[in-house]
Scaffold this motif. Structure first.
Motif, PDB file in Angstrom:
ATOM      1  N   ASN A  97      -1.877   3.989  -0.132  1.00  0.00           N
ATOM      2  CA  ASN A  97      -3.186   3.659  -0.047  1.00  0.00           C
ATOM      3  C   ASN A  97      -3.601   3.098   1.145  1.00  0.00           C
ATOM      4  O   ASN A  97      -3.711   2.092   1.614  1.00  0.00           O
ATOM      5  CB  ASN A  97      -3.638   2.829  -1.104  1.00  0.00           C
ATOM      6  CG  ASN A  97      -3.405   3.045  -2.549  1.00  0.00           C
ATOM      7  OD1 ASN A  97      -2.485   3.174  -3.141  1.00  0.00           O
ATOM      8  ND2 ASN A  97      -4.679   3.597  -3.205  1.00  0.00           N
ATOM      9  N   PRO A  98      -4.040   3.960   2.281  1.00  0.00           N
ATOM     10  CA  PRO A  98      -4.382   3.783   3.611  1.00  0.00           C
ATOM     11  C   PRO A  98      -5.598   2.686   3.440  1.00  0.00           C
ATOM     12  O   PRO A  98      -5.882   1.929   4.419  1.00  0.00           O
ATOM     13  CB  PRO A  98      -4.456   5.055   4.100  1.00  0.00           C
ATOM     14  CG  PRO A  98      -4.657   5.912   3.213  1.00  0.00           C
ATOM     15  CD  PRO A  98      -3.988   5.360   2.107  1.00  0.00           C
ATOM     16  N   PHE A  99      -6.319   3.297   2.669  1.00  0.00           N
ATOM     17  CA  PHE A  99      -7.686   2.378   2.455  1.00  0.00           C
ATOM     18  C   PHE A  99      -7.849   2.103   1.025  1.00  0.00           C
ATOM     19  O   PHE A  99      -7.227   2.830   0.010  1.00  0.00           O
ATOM     20  CB  PHE A  99      -9.088   3.062   2.972  1.00  0.00           C
ATOM     21  CG  PHE A  99      -8.844   3.497   4.304  1.00  0.00           C
ATOM     22  CD1 PHE A  99      -8.982   2.561   5.354  1.00  0.00           C
ATOM     23  CD2 PHE A  99      -8.622   4.915   4.478  1.00  0.00           C
ATOM     24  CE1 PHE A  99      -8.704   3.271   6.744  1.00  0.00           C
ATOM     25  CE2 PHE A  99      -8.434   5.504   5.891  1.00  0.00           C
ATOM     26  CZ  PHE A  99      -8.574   4.454   6.927  1.00  0.00           C
ATOM     27  N   SER A 100      -8.497   0.959   0.592  1.00  0.00           N
ATOM     28  CA  SER A 100      -8.495   0.711  -0.950  1.00  0.00           C
ATOM     29  C   SER A 100      -9.168   1.935  -1.731  1.00  0.00           C
ATOM     30  O   SER A 100      -8.931   1.797  -3.000  1.00  0.00           O
ATOM     31  CB  SER A 100      -9.476  -0.497  -0.983  1.00  0.00           C
ATOM     32  OG  SER A 100     -10.868  -0.298  -0.513  1.00  0.00           O
TER      33      SER A 100
ATOM     34  N   LYS B 261       0.826  -1.143   0.122  1.00  0.00           N
ATOM     35  CA  LYS B 261      -0.129  -0.073  -0.010  1.00  0.00           C
ATOM     36  C   LYS B 261       0.801   1.192   0.141  1.00  0.00           C
ATOM     37  O   LYS B 261       0.340   2.237   0.121  1.00  0.00           O
ATOM     38  CB  LYS B 261      -0.809  -0.032   1.142  1.00  0.00           C
ATOM     39  CG  LYS B 261      -1.941  -1.105   1.242  1.00  0.00           C
ATOM     40  CD  LYS B 261      -2.875  -0.829   2.189  1.00  0.00           C
ATOM     41  CE  LYS B 261      -4.027  -1.972   2.174  1.00  0.00           C
ATOM     42  NZ  LYS B 261      -5.060  -1.651   3.562  1.00  0.00           N
ATOM     43  N   LEU B 262       2.331   1.113  -0.026  1.00  0.00           N
ATOM     44  CA  LEU B 262       3.145   2.494  -0.047  1.00  0.00           C
ATOM     45  C   LEU B 262       4.318   2.005  -0.782  1.00  0.00           C
ATOM     46  O   LEU B 262       4.889   1.254  -0.480  1.00  0.00           O
ATOM     47  CB  LEU B 262       3.352   2.722   1.442  1.00  0.00           C
ATOM     48  CG  LEU B 262       4.106   3.882   1.787  1.00  0.00           C
ATOM     49  CD1 LEU B 262       3.493   4.904   1.457  1.00  0.00           C
ATOM     50  CD2 LEU B 262       4.703   3.779   3.261  1.00  0.00           C
ATOM     51  N   GLN B 263       4.348   3.075  -1.997  1.00  0.00           N
ATOM     52  CA  GLN B 263       5.507   2.820  -2.897  1.00  0.00           C
ATOM     53  C   GLN B 263       6.160   4.175  -2.960  1.00  0.00           C
ATOM     54  O   GLN B 263       5.559   5.384  -2.779  1.00  0.00           O
ATOM     55  CB  GLN B 263       5.113   2.757  -4.355  1.00  0.00           C
ATOM     56  CG  GLN B 263       4.180   1.057  -4.325  1.00  0.00           C
ATOM     57  CD  GLN B 263       2.931   1.334  -4.037  1.00  0.00           C
ATOM     58  OE1 GLN B 263       2.138   2.067  -4.185  1.00  0.00           O
ATOM     59  NE2 GLN B 263       2.339   0.270  -3.145  1.00  0.00           N
ATOM     60  N   LEU B 264       7.439   4.241  -2.976  1.00  0.00           N
ATOM     61  CA  LEU B 264       8.263   5.514  -3.396  1.00  0.00           C
ATOM     62  C   LEU B 264       9.249   5.280  -4.506  1.00  0.00           C
ATOM     63  O   LEU B 264       9.698   4.208  -5.052  1.00  0.00           O
ATOM     64  CB  LEU B 264       9.230   5.378  -2.050  1.00  0.00           C
ATOM     65  CG  LEU B 264      10.359   6.478  -2.301  1.00  0.00           C
ATOM     66  CD1 LEU B 264       9.835   7.746  -2.110  1.00  0.00           C
ATOM     67  CD2 LEU B 264      11.512   6.264  -1.166  1.00  0.00           C
ATOM     68  N   GLN B 265       9.255   6.476  -5.305  1.00  0.00           N
ATOM     69  CA  GLN B 265       9.893   6.577  -6.464  1.00  0.00           C
ATOM     70  C   GLN B 265      10.526   7.843  -6.336  1.00  0.00           C
ATOM     71  O   GLN B 265      10.171   8.776  -5.907  1.00  0.00           O
ATOM     72  CB  GLN B 265       9.184   6.639  -7.730  1.00  0.00           C
ATOM     73  CG  GLN B 265       9.947   6.780  -8.866  1.00  0.00           C
ATOM     74  CD  GLN B 265       9.087   6.835 -10.259  1.00  0.00           C
ATOM     75  OE1 GLN B 265       7.965   6.406 -10.247  1.00  0.00           O
ATOM     76  NE2 GLN B 265       9.371   7.291 -11.265  1.00  0.00           N
TER      77      GLN B 265
ATOM     78  N   SER C 229      -6.901  11.710  -2.522  1.00  0.00           N
ATOM     79  CA  SER C 229      -7.976  11.489  -3.108  1.00  0.00           C
ATOM     80  C   SER C 229      -9.024  10.375  -2.811  1.00  0.00           C
ATOM     81  O   SER C 229      -8.226   9.387  -2.128  1.00  0.00           O
ATOM     82  CB  SER C 229      -7.701  10.934  -4.654  1.00  0.00           C
ATOM     83  OG  SER C 229      -7.098   9.981  -4.825  1.00  0.00           O
ATOM     84  N   HIS C 230     -10.150  10.444  -2.990  1.00  0.00           N
ATOM     85  CA  HIS C 230     -11.196   9.382  -2.547  1.00  0.00           C
ATOM     86  C   HIS C 230     -12.156   9.022  -3.610  1.00  0.00           C
ATOM     87  O   HIS C 230     -12.746   9.668  -4.143  1.00  0.00           O
ATOM     88  CB  HIS C 230     -11.812   9.858  -1.327  1.00  0.00           C
ATOM     89  CG  HIS C 230     -12.701   8.639  -0.616  1.00  0.00           C
ATOM     90  ND1 HIS C 230     -12.003   7.661   0.297  1.00  0.00           N
ATOM     91  CD2 HIS C 230     -14.031   8.531  -0.601  1.00  0.00           C
ATOM     92  CE1 HIS C 230     -12.976   6.765   0.644  1.00  0.00           C
ATOM     93  NE2 HIS C 230     -14.097   7.532   0.306  1.00  0.00           N
ATOM     94  N   ASN C 231     -12.234   7.606  -3.818  1.00  0.00           N
ATOM     95  CA  ASN C 231     -13.282   7.297  -4.629  1.00  0.00           C
ATOM     96  C   ASN C 231     -14.473   6.525  -4.096  1.00  0.00           C
ATOM     97  O   ASN C 231     -14.455   5.841  -2.863  1.00  0.00           O
ATOM     98  CB  ASN C 231     -12.641   6.135  -5.592  1.00  0.00           C
ATOM     99  CG  ASN C 231     -11.542   6.659  -6.559  1.00  0.00           C
ATOM    100  OD1 ASN C 231     -11.244   7.882  -6.537  1.00  0.00           O
ATOM    101  ND2 ASN C 231     -11.143   5.842  -7.620  1.00  0.00           N
TER     102      ASN C 231
END
Length: 764
Positions: free
Chosen positions: A661-664, A615-619, A706-708
């Motif tokens: 993405n702390p939540f889906s 759920k957590l990516q770094l570039q 952002s939230h979907n």
């Protein structure tokens, strides 16, 4: 006559190739199945038959149906951004319905993308002998990039800068070299002319981009003139499934100015999957921004509208026709007194663009997967009305007409063995035309430029165990040059293990003299109009580029990681420099582009991608480099001012993007761009004497949330917002007044900006 001959060759080869390889396919064979990952179905995954034009995507439930296969044996591939591709070999017979299911493994650091810029054919970027960096739609969205220019700085070795307070024209630097040293392609076609290069990277909306591929280093062996620093290939979106998306973005620039944008696109696919079309459109409306309250702009007013489409049709299982078109209307203005006509203002730069771009490509595959032929033609037509003037100058109106056209044929053949190992041969011929007419009647300038370039290219890449070797060259006959230009390249890849890959490359590039370039953008300096002309003995600028890299893939404490370390060196000869020549009969300041002695650009780039969790990516990327002329170059007549430094080129710069993405249904992105200090010339006007300034360094920190929300089975609604340049790291010493040096601008393009957005559609 040459055009007629080229058309005849295209027609003849296509006819021969078609008769030789096109079978009579049986239309009753169907392949069905589903795609899953971690026991969950994957919607909108791509399903393709390798070596053919056949393909489809999974539906909202992760199922697919692929029809119209001829009998035979194929390699079927399932792929999607964020997953490693999966392929299976299948055999189908007449009247059969075959079920093929796929399970995809997540690729959270996105290494397994297919690219085309490495060698003009599709290849997984991890297998390419040349480093190809990519900007994905996810990165553009995470950084809230409205246009191409917003997203380019999130790549190693790239930096976008603004060069004028009045009109706001921008350029992208690769490894520190000016914009004209880089070639920008649209769908692999060189239709981005010198005129387009002035404002083009801000004119392309992010909503029409599928991905951006970046190749650093000389690329003339593949793509011809101007690919000295590197190549930026903008791949536009293609219709994949029935879908639509509508989005709006509202930005508040330092609470004083508003930047609104609206985007919409929809794609439609036929039931038999033989055809599809993607329609897209965008609107943008940005207010002028005055940073120091002197009544003059630092960010220009901007109004633009874009509309276009991309469509395909598959006549057979082994052929595909792709067509594309887009139109852009843009108005921009900067300076002061925008409520008055341009010639009534103290300073005004006003541009009104009408741009038409389009192209057609015909791809033909052989039944045995071994070969592919492509015939293509693309064009871009630009009509521009302009005003570049100061002190109520009625003579500063102008108009420009520009046509860029490219047509060619490319042939790819896969050898089971050529000399000592399996290999892939890529060859072709290409014709490029640039026809420009630029008129500023009040200044007595009527410039016509017609450039014709005929090019031939060939390269072969061998696969020998853990090694890949590539040798290639291109020959260009430029109408402004007496002799043809030869541009060779050589690459080697060594895959020592699954964890370490080494690459080395050599390439040449060239930049031909031309009468129109970004420098002919006229700056108001001290109330004067500054015009640039070419020296009579101006010669071709050439480059020799070397690079070596190590790519490490590893996992530490369960964290998937990729680290790329690259060293690069480019030597330039006959470097184009601009020096003051004097004044003309109308007292305009005349500058002349001449050949300098040479220059060197060298440094190191480090890029890393880390999946801190699912759920957590770094570039992140960082570049340390030096850009220096081999001899001192004069930049001002005052006190014989000269330097070896290339202006506006920091020795250190970098970026990062952290997405979680702390939540889906919720995504939080933290990103930043670091720009080191640099030398910037400040010419006399509002100041008494020319001054060479060393700027501060800058760090832009941005956040987006952002939230979907799910609306029914397929529809989604997204609400997003955030802040760009949170700490307001922005230039503080802009020049002021009617006599200002409008080119004295550096650092981030925007001050602190708050934004909110809304999206609705499928597959957000």
């Amino acid at each position: 006559m040459k055009k007629i001959f080229l058309l005849f060759v295209f027609s003849l080869l296509t006819s021969i190739f078609t008769k030789a390889i096109i079978p009579n396919p049986d239309r009753d064979i169907v392949v069905i199945g589903h795609v899953v990952s971690n026991n969950e179905h994957v919607p909108f995954a791509s399903i393709s038959i390798k070596g053919t034009s056949l393909g489809t995507v999974t539906d909202i439930d992760g199922h697919y149906r692929l029809a119209n296969l001829p009998a035979g044996t194929y390699t079927i591939v399932a792929s999607m951004v964020g997953y490693k591709p999966n392929k299976q070999v299948i055999s189908v017979v007449e009247g059969e319905e075959l079920k093929v299911n796929f399970s995809l493994e997540e690729d959270v650091i996105e290494l397994n993308q297919v690219v085309v810029s490495a060698n003009r054919t599709e290849i997984n970027r991890t297998e390419a002998s040349t480093i190809v960096n990519t900007i994905t739609p996810l990165l553009l969205e995470s950084t809230n990039s409205v246009s191409l220019s917003d997203g380019l700085s999130y790549q190693p070795g790239l930096r976008v800068e603004t060069n004028c307070q009045n009109c706001g024209f921008q350029q992208v630097r690769i490894n520190g070299l000016d914009g004209p040293y880089s070639q920008i392609l649209i769908d692999s076609r060189a239709i981005f002319s010198a005129l387009s290069g002035v404002y083009g990277i801000e004119q392309i909306p992010a909503s029409m981009i599928e991905r951006v591929e970046v190749v650093r280093g000389g690329g003339s062996a593949l793509f011809g003139s101007n690919a000295i620093a590197g190549t930026i290939n903008i791949i536009t979106k293609e219709p994949l499934n029935n879908s639509f998306k509508i989005s709006t973005n509202h930005s508040f620039i330092n609470k004083n100015s508003i930047d609104n944008s609206f985007n919409a696109n929809t794609s439609l696919i036929t039931k038999n999957q033989k055809g599809g079309i993607l329609l897209f459109g965008s609107l943008r409306d940005r207010d002028i921004y005055d940073a120091n309250n002197d009544g003059f702009s630092e960010i220009s007013l901007l109004e633009n509208a874009t509309f276009g489409f991309r469509a395909y049709y598959k006549p057979t299982a082994y052929s595909k026709i792709i067509t594309e078109y887009h139109n852009l209307n843009e108005f921009r203005r900067g300076g002061d007194h925008l409520d008055l006509q341009p010639h009534e203002a103290n300073i005004a730069e006003q541009l009104d663009h009408n741009i038409h771009s389009g192209g057609i490509t015909y791809n033909l595959f052989s039944k045995n997967y071994k070969s592919k032929i492509s015939v293509y033609a693309s064009m871009q037509s630009t009509a521009r009305k302009s005003y570049y003037g100061a002190e109520q100058d009625i003579n500063a109106y102008g108009h420009t007409d520009d046509l860029a056209f490219v047509a060619g044929l490319q042939f790819i053949y896969n050898f089971d063995k050529f000399l000592f190992a399996p290999s892939t041969l890529t060859s072709g011929i290409e014709y490029q035309l640039n026809d420009l007419h630029d008129v500023m009647q009040g200044y007595g300038r009527d410039l016509e430029q017609n450039v014709n370039i005929w090019g031939m290219f060939a390269q072969n890449e061998w696969q020998y165990g853990k090694f890949k070797f590539l040798l290639g060259t291109r020959i260009d006959k430029h109408s402004l040059l007496d002799a043809p230009i030869l541009s060779p390249r050589a690459n080697i890849l060594y895959k020592a293990s699954d964890f370490v890959t080494a690459r080395a490359s050599y390439s040449q590039g060239f930049r031909a003299p031309q009468a129109f370039d970004e420098d002919l953008h006229i700056l108001a300096v001290g109330g004067d109009a500054m015009l640039i002309q070419l020296a009579d003995d101006l010669e071709t600028e050439k480059s020799n580029s070397y690079s070596g890299s190590l790519n490490f893939n590893f996992s530490v404490f369960g964290l998937s990681s990729n680290v790329l370390v690259e060293g690069f060196y480019t030597k330039l000869s006959n470097v184009f420099v601009v020096e003051e020549l004097g004044r003309d009969a109308d007292n305009n300041l005349i500058m002349e582009r001449r050949n300098g002695s040479g220059a060197e650009v060298y440094g190191t780039t480090i890029e890393t991608r880390v999946a801190l969790s699912k759920k957590l990516q770094l570039q992140a990327g960082f570049t340390a480099q030096k850009s220096r002329y081999t001899e001192t170059q004069s930049w001002s007549d005052e006190n014989n001012a000269a330097t070896k430094n290339m202006f506006r080129t920091p020795d250190f710069y970098g970026y990062f993007n952290l997405t979680g993405n702390p939540f889906s249904t919720t995504r939080i992105s933290l990103s930043g761009i670091y720009t080191g200090s640099m030398y910037v010339p400040h010419y006399a006007g509002s100041i008494e004497n020319d001054v060479l300034t060393k700027s501060d360094d800058f760090f832009e920190l941005n956040i987006k949330v952002s939230h979907n929300f799910k609306i029914g089975k397929e529809l989604q609604l997204q609400i997003n917002g955030g802040v760009k340049n949170i700490a307001n790291s922005y230039q503080s010493d802009f020049d002021i007044g009617a006599s200002r040096d409008a080119g004295y601008i550096y650092g981030p393009s925007n001050p602190r900006t708050i934004f909110v957005g809304l999206k609705i559609g499928t597959n957000l």
